[in-house]
Design a protein around this motif. Sequence first.
Motif, PDB file in Angstrom:
ATOM      1  N   ILE A 174       0.888  -1.078  -0.318  1.00  0.00           N
ATOM      2  CA  ILE A 174       0.029   0.033   0.044  1.00  0.00           C
ATOM      3  C   ILE A 174       0.854   1.144   0.103  1.00  0.00           C
ATOM      4  O   ILE A 174       0.575   2.147  -0.761  1.00  0.00           O
ATOM      5  CB  ILE A 174      -0.960  -0.009   1.311  1.00  0.00           C
ATOM      6  N   GLN A 216       2.727   1.953  -3.634  1.00  0.00           N
ATOM      7  CA  GLN A 216       1.838   2.241  -4.292  1.00  0.00           C
ATOM      8  C   GLN A 216       1.311   3.696  -4.133  1.00  0.00           C
ATOM      9  O   GLN A 216       1.187   4.404  -4.991  1.00  0.00           O
ATOM     10  CB  GLN A 216       0.432   1.488  -4.397  1.00  0.00           C
ATOM     11  N   ALA A 217       1.232   4.178  -2.773  1.00  0.00           N
ATOM     12  CA  ALA A 217       1.001   5.480  -2.554  1.00  0.00           C
ATOM     13  C   ALA A 217       2.134   6.316  -2.994  1.00  0.00           C
ATOM     14  O   ALA A 217       2.078   7.488  -3.420  1.00  0.00           O
ATOM     15  CB  ALA A 217       0.593   5.616  -0.896  1.00  0.00           C
ATOM     16  N   GLU A 256       1.936   7.109  -6.470  1.00  0.00           N
ATOM     17  CA  GLU A 256       0.722   8.008  -6.991  1.00  0.00           C
ATOM     18  C   GLU A 256       1.191   9.394  -6.800  1.00  0.00           C
ATOM     19  O   GLU A 256       0.725  10.518  -7.222  1.00  0.00           O
ATOM     20  CB  GLU A 256      -0.371   7.879  -6.056  1.00  0.00           C
ATOM     21  N   ARG A 301       0.978  11.434   1.204  1.00  0.00           N
ATOM     22  CA  ARG A 301       0.229  10.253   0.476  1.00  0.00           C
ATOM     23  C   ARG A 301       0.342   9.019   1.165  1.00  0.00           C
ATOM     24  O   ARG A 301      -0.827   8.433   1.400  1.00  0.00           O
ATOM     25  CB  ARG A 301       0.614  10.176  -0.980  1.00  0.00           C
ATOM     26  N   VAL A 302       1.549   8.676   1.622  1.00  0.00           N
ATOM     27  CA  VAL A 302       1.608   7.355   2.094  1.00  0.00           C
ATOM     28  C   VAL A 302       0.811   7.325   3.517  1.00  0.00           C
ATOM     29  O   VAL A 302       0.079   6.407   4.042  1.00  0.00           O
ATOM     30  CB  VAL A 302       2.886   7.191   2.714  1.00  0.00           C
ATOM     31  N   GLN A 333      -1.746   9.102   4.244  1.00  0.00           N
ATOM     32  CA  GLN A 333      -3.320   9.204   4.047  1.00  0.00           C
ATOM     33  C   GLN A 333      -3.909   7.852   3.456  1.00  0.00           C
ATOM     34  O   GLN A 333      -4.885   7.268   3.757  1.00  0.00           O
ATOM     35  CB  GLN A 333      -3.493  10.358   2.681  1.00  0.00           C
ATOM     36  N   ARG A 334      -2.997   7.112   2.438  1.00  0.00           N
ATOM     37  CA  ARG A 334      -3.565   5.922   1.842  1.00  0.00           C
ATOM     38  C   ARG A 334      -3.538   4.758   2.831  1.00  0.00           C
ATOM     39  O   ARG A 334      -4.474   3.817   2.980  1.00  0.00           O
ATOM     40  CB  ARG A 334      -2.617   5.588   0.609  1.00  0.00           C
ATOM     41  N   VAL A 335      -2.427   4.680   3.812  1.00  0.00           N
ATOM     42  CA  VAL A 335      -2.233   3.292   4.721  1.00  0.00           C
ATOM     43  C   VAL A 335      -3.503   3.650   5.874  1.00  0.00           C
ATOM     44  O   VAL A 335      -4.197   2.843   5.958  1.00  0.00           O
ATOM     45  CB  VAL A 335      -0.932   3.550   5.424  1.00  0.00           C
ATOM     46  N   LYS A 336      -3.772   5.057   6.211  1.00  0.00           N
ATOM     47  CA  LYS A 336      -4.947   5.150   7.276  1.00  0.00           C
ATOM     48  C   LYS A 336      -6.275   4.558   6.416  1.00  0.00           C
ATOM     49  O   LYS A 336      -7.025   4.166   6.896  1.00  0.00           O
ATOM     50  CB  LYS A 336      -4.970   6.647   7.584  1.00  0.00           C
ATOM     51  N   ALA A 337      -6.309   5.233   5.327  1.00  0.00           N
ATOM     52  CA  ALA A 337      -7.577   4.926   4.558  1.00  0.00           C
ATOM     53  C   ALA A 337      -7.940   3.424   4.232  1.00  0.00           C
ATOM     54  O   ALA A 337      -8.731   2.732   4.408  1.00  0.00           O
ATOM     55  CB  ALA A 337      -8.015   5.679   3.272  1.00  0.00           C
ATOM     56  N   LEU A 338      -6.723   2.844   3.801  1.00  0.00           N
ATOM     57  CA  LEU A 338      -7.008   1.338   3.284  1.00  0.00           C
ATOM     58  C   LEU A 338      -6.606   0.193   4.368  1.00  0.00           C
ATOM     59  O   LEU A 338      -7.375  -0.838   4.364  1.00  0.00           O
ATOM     60  CB  LEU A 338      -5.918   1.172   2.096  1.00  0.00           C
TER      61      LEU A 338
END
Length: 115
Positions: free
Chosen positions: A24, A27-28, A31, A78-79, A81-86
């Motif tokens: 994750i 990939q973040a 992005e 971004r990292v 944000q995405r780790v928290k969301a996913l």
Amino acid sequence: MAVERVAAAGRGATTIADRVVAKIAAQAAREALDAVPEGGTAPRAAVTVHHAIARVRISLELDYPCDIGGQCGAVRHRVVQRVKALAGMDVPEVAVQVERLHSAHARHAAKGRIR
């Protein structure tokens, strides 16, 4: 005395492997960057998870010249944000290591050489 049943959603535990969180995070980071430099490698991540807290290390390559600090800041943001969301994990630390800078000038000069 009646036994109270626990709903299925309330039983058990969910465990997310470190390598999944690392995927994750990588990939973040991709992005967050405009693109992977020509001839470069995609960002890589290493993660340590402890009690739903992930500590992330990102290794990446950037084009030169660029705003290195700005790019690293965008990757960190971004990292997190995405780790928290996913994955639902807090990320108090994202260490970004720039391993290589790719110069467009050097790429073009190398293409013109004859061996």
